[in-house]
Design a protein around this motif. Structure first.
Motif, PDB file in Angstrom:
ATOM      1  N   LEU A 187      35.648  61.777 117.292  1.00 54.13           N
ATOM      2  CA  LEU A 187      34.451  62.500 116.859  1.00 54.13           C
ATOM      3  C   LEU A 187      34.746  63.984 116.683  1.00 54.13           C
ATOM      4  O   LEU A 187      34.222  64.629 115.785  1.00 54.13           O
ATOM      5  CB  LEU A 187      33.335  62.311 117.895  1.00 54.13           C
ATOM      6  N   ARG A 188      35.609  64.534 117.560  1.00 52.10           N
ATOM      7  CA  ARG A 188      35.858  65.965 117.517  1.00 52.10           C
ATOM      8  C   ARG A 188      36.750  66.369 116.363  1.00 52.10           C
ATOM      9  O   ARG A 188      36.681  67.476 115.871  1.00 52.10           O
ATOM     10  CB  ARG A 188      36.553  66.375 118.815  1.00 52.10           C
TER      11      ARG A 188
ATOM     12  N   PRO B  54      39.811  68.018 114.961  1.00 54.32           N
ATOM     13  CA  PRO B  54      39.037  68.632 113.886  1.00 54.32           C
ATOM     14  C   PRO B  54      39.501  68.223 112.487  1.00 54.32           C
ATOM     15  O   PRO B  54      38.702  68.244 111.575  1.00 54.32           O
ATOM     16  CB  PRO B  54      39.301  70.121 114.103  1.00 54.32           C
TER      17      PRO B  54
ATOM     18  N   VAL C 200      36.193  60.257 121.798  1.00 56.24           N
ATOM     19  CA  VAL C 200      35.860  61.681 121.840  1.00 56.24           C
ATOM     20  C   VAL C 200      36.728  62.454 120.845  1.00 56.24           C
ATOM     21  O   VAL C 200      36.239  63.266 120.060  1.00 56.24           O
ATOM     22  CB  VAL C 200      36.062  62.243 123.270  1.00 56.24           C
ATOM     23  N   ARG C 201      38.044  62.147 120.854  1.00 56.26           N
ATOM     24  CA  ARG C 201      38.950  62.818 119.908  1.00 56.26           C
ATOM     25  C   ARG C 201      38.585  62.449 118.473  1.00 56.26           C
ATOM     26  O   ARG C 201      38.623  63.282 117.572  1.00 56.26           O
ATOM     27  CB  ARG C 201      40.399  62.417 120.237  1.00 56.26           C
TER      28      ARG C 201
ATOM     29  N   LEU D 108      43.602  63.134 123.631  1.00 60.52           N
ATOM     30  CA  LEU D 108      42.482  64.066 123.789  1.00 60.52           C
ATOM     31  C   LEU D 108      42.964  65.464 124.155  1.00 60.52           C
ATOM     32  O   LEU D 108      42.474  66.461 123.636  1.00 60.52           O
ATOM     33  CB  LEU D 108      41.534  63.546 124.872  1.00 60.52           C
TER      34      LEU D 108
ATOM     35  N   ASP E 150      43.907  64.260 112.804  1.00 62.18           N
ATOM     36  CA  ASP E 150      43.567  63.964 114.200  1.00 62.18           C
ATOM     37  C   ASP E 150      42.816  62.659 114.282  1.00 62.18           C
ATOM     38  O   ASP E 150      43.011  61.863 115.195  1.00 62.18           O
ATOM     39  CB  ASP E 150      42.701  65.084 114.775  1.00 62.18           C
ATOM     40  N   ARG E 151      41.937  62.459 113.299  1.00 69.28           N
ATOM     41  CA  ARG E 151      41.136  61.228 113.320  1.00 69.28           C
ATOM     42  C   ARG E 151      41.996  60.018 113.030  1.00 69.28           C
ATOM     43  O   ARG E 151      41.785  58.953 113.607  1.00 69.28           O
ATOM     44  CB  ARG E 151      39.989  61.345 112.314  1.00 69.28           C
TER      45      ARG E 151
END
Lengths: 115, 184, 85
Positions: free
Chosen positions: C24-25, C27, C21-22, A30, C31-32
């Motif tokens: 969904l974010r 970008p 959270v990461r 994160l 990252d996903r």
């Protein structure tokens, strides 16, 4: 304390430290600033976290024939994690998902990597 | 490569054969004779149908070298996991990273690959590019804010390479360790 | 012993939530991919913990499959992205 109790304590310690590393790794995923840094969190603490959890489970399931399957899962994890990290890191670098302002030196940046 | 070895039928290499058999036996969980024989048979069929390229494994595993490599590897894995985990949770800004090029000494693709694989897991680094022709690997180092830490990382990589070569390298690979190397 | 398992379950739950959270974010898609990889790792840890808590090894084969499936999945997506650029 009997041997069984001692082994259960060992299993608990392994599971707890594994979960702690998994939690830290997710915080890293994160918080870190770019894909490459996030990949660091998703390889080292994560692989060790999985290995510790598997070891904890192996200690608890010590009488089962499925014990060896846990060993196998751990081995697969060790072999596959660097490969996917390398691929994602490479694609991430080439598609410019790097925060250059957060790099001290970049010895790969040359005319030949722009293709 | 110069020593003539007895060859099994095309595509059947001993190491993958034994590895696949081990996987099969571990999946069943018991080391019975039937399991081992079935595993050998199935692995042979798999390897004949899906042949692997010869990676030039000399087959000279040194037990002492392997033990030293594994010992270092486990210690480094724990150390680097804790370091990266600490970087993730500690308050404040993240360290500055670097992309570092290191010129390896070995010429065998297998040894370079093994070094790169181990490198991704152990010190705070991920290999992003490996150029086999110039024997150069490029790694992203999570925490390398100055030149000293970049140099320290280069030394770490060369040490790791030396351990890999001492564990599974052929004598000619070991001889290559003596040549000067470092920055690409 | 059950206290330990509850604590471990809470930590893994938190890890899964943070990773989501990461996910969904973003970008970027990469990252996903990293986030999904991480999520799968948390699931593997959770399965191992469940097996340890119940002393029931029936979920262990699932675990082996998951370790390989995650690898194949992220490598395929990475290759797809590399080809598309």
């Amino acid at each position: 304390m009997s041997l069984d109790d001692a082994l259960d304590v060992l299993a608990a310690a392994l599971l707890l430290s594994g979960a702690m590393l998994a939690l830290a790794a997710s915080v890293g995923v994160l918080r870190f600033v770019d894909v490459l840094s996030r990949m660091h969190a998703a390889t080292k603490p994560q692989v060790l976290g999985i290995l510790l959890c598997l070891a904890g489970a192996a200690v608890r399931l010590r009488d089962s024939v499925d014990l060896w399957m846990l060993v196998l899962a751990g081995a697969f994890q060790l072999v596959t994690a660097p490969v996917s990290a390398h691929l994602i890191g490479r694609v991430g670098y080439r598609t410019r998902h790097v925060r250059r302002d957060r790099l001290h030196v970049d010895e790969l940046a040359g005319p030949d990597v722009d293709d | 490569m110069s020593t003539p070895r007895r060859r099994l039928p095309a595509g059947l290499h001993v190491v993958p054969l034994l590895w696949l058999t081990t996987v099969w036996v571990l999946l069943w969980g018991t080391w019975s004779l039937g399991n081992v024989l079935n595993g050998l048979l199935l692995s042979a069929v798999v390897l004949l149908l899906l042949p692997l390229p010869d990676v030039g494994f000399g087959g000279r595993v040194s037990p002492r070298g392997l033990l030293a490599f594994v010992g270092h590897f486990v210690a480094d894995l724990i150390l680097s996991s804790v370091q990266v985990a600490w970087q993730a949770v500690r308050p404040g800004e993240q360290d500055i990273s670097s992309v570092v090029a290191v010129r390896l000494r070995s010429e065998s693709e297998l040894l370079m690959t093994m070094t790169a694989e181990a490198l991704t897991l152990v010190p705070g680094s991920i290999v992003i590019e490996l150029d086999a022709r110039s024997r150069t690997l490029y790694a992203h180092v999570l925490s390398a804010p100055d030149d000293a830490s970049v140099e320290a990382f280069r030394r770490q990589v060369l040490d790791l390479e030396a351990r890999v070569v001492r564990a599974v390298g052929r004598p000619e690979d070991r001889a290559l360790l003596l040549r000067p190397s470092g920055a690409a | 012993m059950s206290v330990v398992f509850t604590v471990v379950a809470c930590m893994l739950g938190a890890a899964a939530a943070i990773t989501t959270v990461r996910l969904l974010r973003g970008p970027s898609t990469l990252d996903r991919v990293v986030a999904v990889d991480m999520l799968l790792a948390v699931v593997i840890c959770a399965l191992a913990t469940t097996a340890a808590a119940t002393r029931d090894s029936s979920s262990v084969p699932v675990l082996v499959v998951l370790t390989l499936l995650g690898f194949v999945g992220s490598v395929s997506i990475a290759r797809l992205l590399a080809g598309r650029r």
